[in-house]
Design an enzyme around this catalytic site. Structure first.
Site, PDB file in Angstrom:
ATOM      1  N   CYS A 149       0.833  -1.210   0.000  1.00 65.69           N
ATOM      2  CA  CYS A 149       0.000   0.000   0.000  1.00 65.69           C
ATOM      3  C   CYS A 149       0.864   1.256   0.000  1.00 65.69           C
ATOM      4  CB  CYS A 149      -0.937  -0.013   1.205  1.00 65.69           C
ATOM      5  SG  CYS A 149      -2.240  -1.269   1.123  1.00 65.69           S
ATOM      6  N   CYS A 215      17.565  30.492 -15.848  1.00 65.24           N
ATOM      7  CA  CYS A 215      17.870  31.496 -16.877  1.00 65.24           C
ATOM      8  C   CYS A 215      16.897  31.294 -18.037  1.00 65.24           C
ATOM      9  CB  CYS A 215      19.316  31.359 -17.334  1.00 65.24           C
ATOM     10  SG  CYS A 215      19.742  32.394 -18.758  1.00 65.24           S
ATOM     11  N   CYS A 237      23.369  36.386 -16.762  1.00 60.62           N
ATOM     12  CA  CYS A 237      23.821  35.012 -16.617  1.00 60.62           C
ATOM     13  C   CYS A 237      25.206  34.875 -17.243  1.00 60.62           C
ATOM     14  CB  CYS A 237      22.817  34.065 -17.275  1.00 60.62           C
ATOM     15  SG  CYS A 237      23.264  32.312 -17.195  1.00 60.62           S
ATOM     16  N   CYS A 247      10.335  39.003 -13.385  1.00 68.35           N
ATOM     17  CA  CYS A 247       9.361  38.506 -14.365  1.00 68.35           C
ATOM     18  C   CYS A 247       9.995  37.686 -15.474  1.00 68.35           C
ATOM     19  CB  CYS A 247       8.583  39.676 -14.972  1.00 68.35           C
ATOM     20  SG  CYS A 247       9.579  40.789 -15.986  1.00 68.35           S
ATOM     21  N   HIS A 252      14.181  45.681 -18.322  1.00 69.57           N
ATOM     22  CA  HIS A 252      13.276  46.716 -18.814  1.00 69.57           C
ATOM     23  C   HIS A 252      13.171  47.929 -17.898  1.00 69.57           C
ATOM     24  CE1 HIS A 252      10.551  45.158 -15.773  1.00 69.57           C
ATOM     25  NE2 HIS A 252      10.661  43.944 -16.312  1.00 69.57           N
ATOM     26  N   CYS A 297     -23.529  51.140 -50.049  1.00 67.39           N
ATOM     27  CA  CYS A 297     -24.657  51.204 -49.123  1.00 67.39           C
ATOM     28  C   CYS A 297     -24.171  51.059 -47.693  1.00 67.39           C
ATOM     29  CB  CYS A 297     -25.666  50.113 -49.445  1.00 67.39           C
ATOM     30  SG  CYS A 297     -27.091  50.104 -48.340  1.00 67.39           S
ATOM     31  N   HIS A 320     -34.815  49.317 -46.025  1.00 71.75           N
ATOM     32  CA  HIS A 320     -34.271  50.667 -45.994  1.00 71.75           C
ATOM     33  C   HIS A 320     -34.589  51.381 -47.301  1.00 71.75           C
ATOM     34  CE1 HIS A 320     -31.232  48.584 -48.339  1.00 71.75           C
ATOM     35  NE2 HIS A 320     -30.761  49.760 -48.731  1.00 71.75           N
TER      36      HIS A 320
END
Length: 602
Positions: A149, A215, A237, A247, A252, A297, A320
């Protein structure tokens, strides 16, 4: 002395924006302080395939010695607290050892020895069958079940991605099973599953550790980066890739991670295809698919059967005349509609303003990155002449100061787009406060932009054709402008951190700090093990086996067993996120940390 220090600051930026270091070897200063090397006491470390086990055992040994625990219990504690030793110590001091162990599922108690009852029958509460005592196993919490088990339970958990924290089978028992028990029972029936279990334990140091991330290079270099300080930082790196540790996007700053992700998405959405669709189609009011008008149209029909007015986009009937459409009239002037249209037009013009300047500085960076070849030729021509000028490191220093400043200037426009717009900080500032802060920021930005352009113009001068006096004059201008642009970058970051983002109450926008010497290059972690008696530590056979498995993982030979994804705490959704760095759709984005020849090749 201050002049020399400024030159040193400029020199250290050599490799931030150019991976082709060999092409500039001849024009680098021969003195040691101008050679690019990892700084002493580097706060970031590269974890390679050789040093992974050493990095893990470093934290394991500290917890084992502090709490007098076995390695299994120390690993369980560290995995629960995501390998944050400081947090573990804080919980220990605040709540005590008993609470620390209880929260992590660690049970350090003596259990009944089964040797005395090897020939007795033990009832397993899982399969409800009696088995000899030698075919049952009791874990630290005291629960005893049959080996069959236990083995099935361990295999299910490993396949489900929960092998790092396998709990006891007993009802409402939170105790974590001993990894030696798991390894012993699983290896008897499925050796490959036991090897997978060992690899996951080793890999947990990266996957469960908030201070360590893979990385994001593509193709994957096989390295991980460990930081010691703030996670909002930019690192390099050993493979040469510079990225945001928070992130895993390209570096940035001064944009926050949220701003940069929104900007990338917006540039992708505002591509030429989307612009054409917006200009030449109208969305169907029923199915919302874009519909192009192929006649004069103004009553058009979508393929879904819905008729609508081309002028205002409103759903109509099909009957129309030349002057009207049944059940519809959009000829009357509506104030709300006019305001909405004007606002959309204003927002579009505002985006174009910031995007054009972001793109202009990106293009300038690409062109200026090619200056290194021209400068090398000019230096070579000048050195061939009988001249007393021998040191041209100021050109190289100024060039890389230009790269650094141009990068900051380029990313400052996406920052300004969101900082002074309505998308993120509408409720944080009044209109008057926003205008005052915008003027303050734009003054700093314009000063930096003016000096960056001056530095760019001077560096393009054909100094190899000038006299020595003229070259000396250019040299002083380059050195002075390098110092000025560095100072202005510092002031721009101080303005952003203190006057803009620092005054926010609800927003959580952090940026990587500005460093004159550029993004810090991580130094490699030494792969060595030592025990308490200072003798060399040799890992056990099982540890060595798992270690070589992780070597295969780094080399890519065990990729089929490697879990995918990143940033979660179990194997089912973890491992390195191999994100390819691409130009934005429609030519909108470039990675300013890549050399120009790589950008052009891509």
């Amino acid at each position: 002395m201050s002049l020399l220090l400024s030159m040193e600051d400029c020199a250290s930026d050599e490799d931030n924006y150019c991976s082709d270091r060999d092409s500039l070897d001849e024009i680098e200063n021969e003195e040691p302080e101008f050679q690019r090397a990892p700084p002493k006491g580097s706060t970031t470390k590269v974890i390679t395939k050789e040093s992974l086990l050493a990095a893990q055992r470093e934290d394991l040994r500290s917890v084992m010695e502090m709490l007098s625990l076995r390695e299994h219990h120390a690993r369980t504690l560290l995995i629960h607290y995501r390998w944050d030793v400081e947090r573990l110590v804080a919980v220990l001091v605040e709540k005590g050892k008993a609470c620390l162990f209880a929260e992590a599922g660690v049970t350090v108690v003596g259990h009944q020895d089964l040797d005395s009852s090897l020939h007795s029958i033990v009832m397993c509460d899982i399969c409800m069958e009696g088995v000899p005592g030698g075919e049952a196993t009791r874990v630290d919490c005291g629960h005893c079940f049959c080996n069959s088990c236990w083995t099935q339970h361990f295999m299910v958990k490993i396949n489900e991605g929960q092998s790092r924290r396998i709990r006891c089978m007993a009802h409402k028992c939170n105790s974590i099973c001993d990894e030696a028990v798991v390894r012993n029972l699983v290896s008897k029936r499925h050796p490959d599953m036991a090897e997978k279990f060992d690899r996951f334990l080793l890999e947990s140091y990266i996957e469960d550790n908030k201070r360590v991330k893979w990385c994001p290079s593509a193709p994957h270099c096989g390295n991980a980066i460990r930081i010691e300080d703030d996670e909002f930082c930019e690192v390099e790196c050993s493979c040469g890739l510079q990225f945001c540790f928070s992130c895993l996007s390209e570096a940035h700053s001064p944009c926050s991670c949220v701003m940069w992700q929104l900007w990338v998405k917006k540039c992708r959405d505002e591509s030429e295809t989307v612009n054409w669709i917006t200009a030449h189609t109208q969305p169907c009011p029923k199915c919302h698919k874009p519909v192009e008008k192929n006649g004069g149209c103004n009553l058009v029909s979508c393929i879904c059967g819905q008729a609508f007015c081309w002028l205002c986009g409103g759903a109509t009937g099909r009957d129309h005349t030349w002057s009207s459409i049944t059940g519809h009239s959009c000829g009357r002037f509506k104030v709300d509609g006019e305001k909405k249209s004007e606002r959309a037009k204003r927002d579009h013009y505002r985006y174009i303003h910031y995007y054009n300047r972001y793109r202009a500085h990106t293009d300038s960076f690409k062109q200026e990155s090619k200056l290194k070849e021209t400068i090398q030729e000019r230096v070579s021509i000048t050195e061939e002449r009988d001249s007393r000028l021998r040191d041209f490191s100021w050109v190289n220093n100024g060039l890389y100061r230009l790269f650094r400043s141009r990068r900051v200037l380029s990313y400052s426009y996406p920052f300004a787009f969101y900082m002074f717009g309505d998308e993120l900080f509408k409720d944080e500032m009044t209109k008057e406060e926003s205008e005052i802060k915008q003027h303050l920021f734009e003054d700093q930005q314009q000063q930096l932009e003016a000096n960056v352009e001056k530095l760019s113009k001077i560096l393009e001068e054909p100094f190899d054709q000038y006299s020595e006096d003229k070259v000396m004059e250019i040299r002083m201008q380059v050195i002075n402008l390098s110092v000025i642009t560095d100072t202005l970058c510092h002031k721009l970051y101080e303005c952003i951190e203190n006057d803009l983002l620092g005054s926010l109450q609800f927003g959580n926008h952090n940026i990587a700090p500005y460093k004159s010497k550029g993004i810090e290059r991580a130094s490699e972690l030494t792969a060595c093990w030592k025990s308490n008696n200072r003798d060399n530590y040799l890992p056990s056979d099982r540890e060595a086996s798992g270690f070589f498995l992780i070597l295969q993982l780094f080399d890519g030979t065990a990729e089929s067993d490697r879990p995918s994804g990143s940033g979660c705490s179990d194997e089912s959704g973890c491992s390195s996120r191999k994100r390819a760095r691409k130009d934005g759709v429609g030519g909108g984005l470039f990675d300013l940390n890549m050399p120009a020849e790589v950008i052009d090749r891509n």
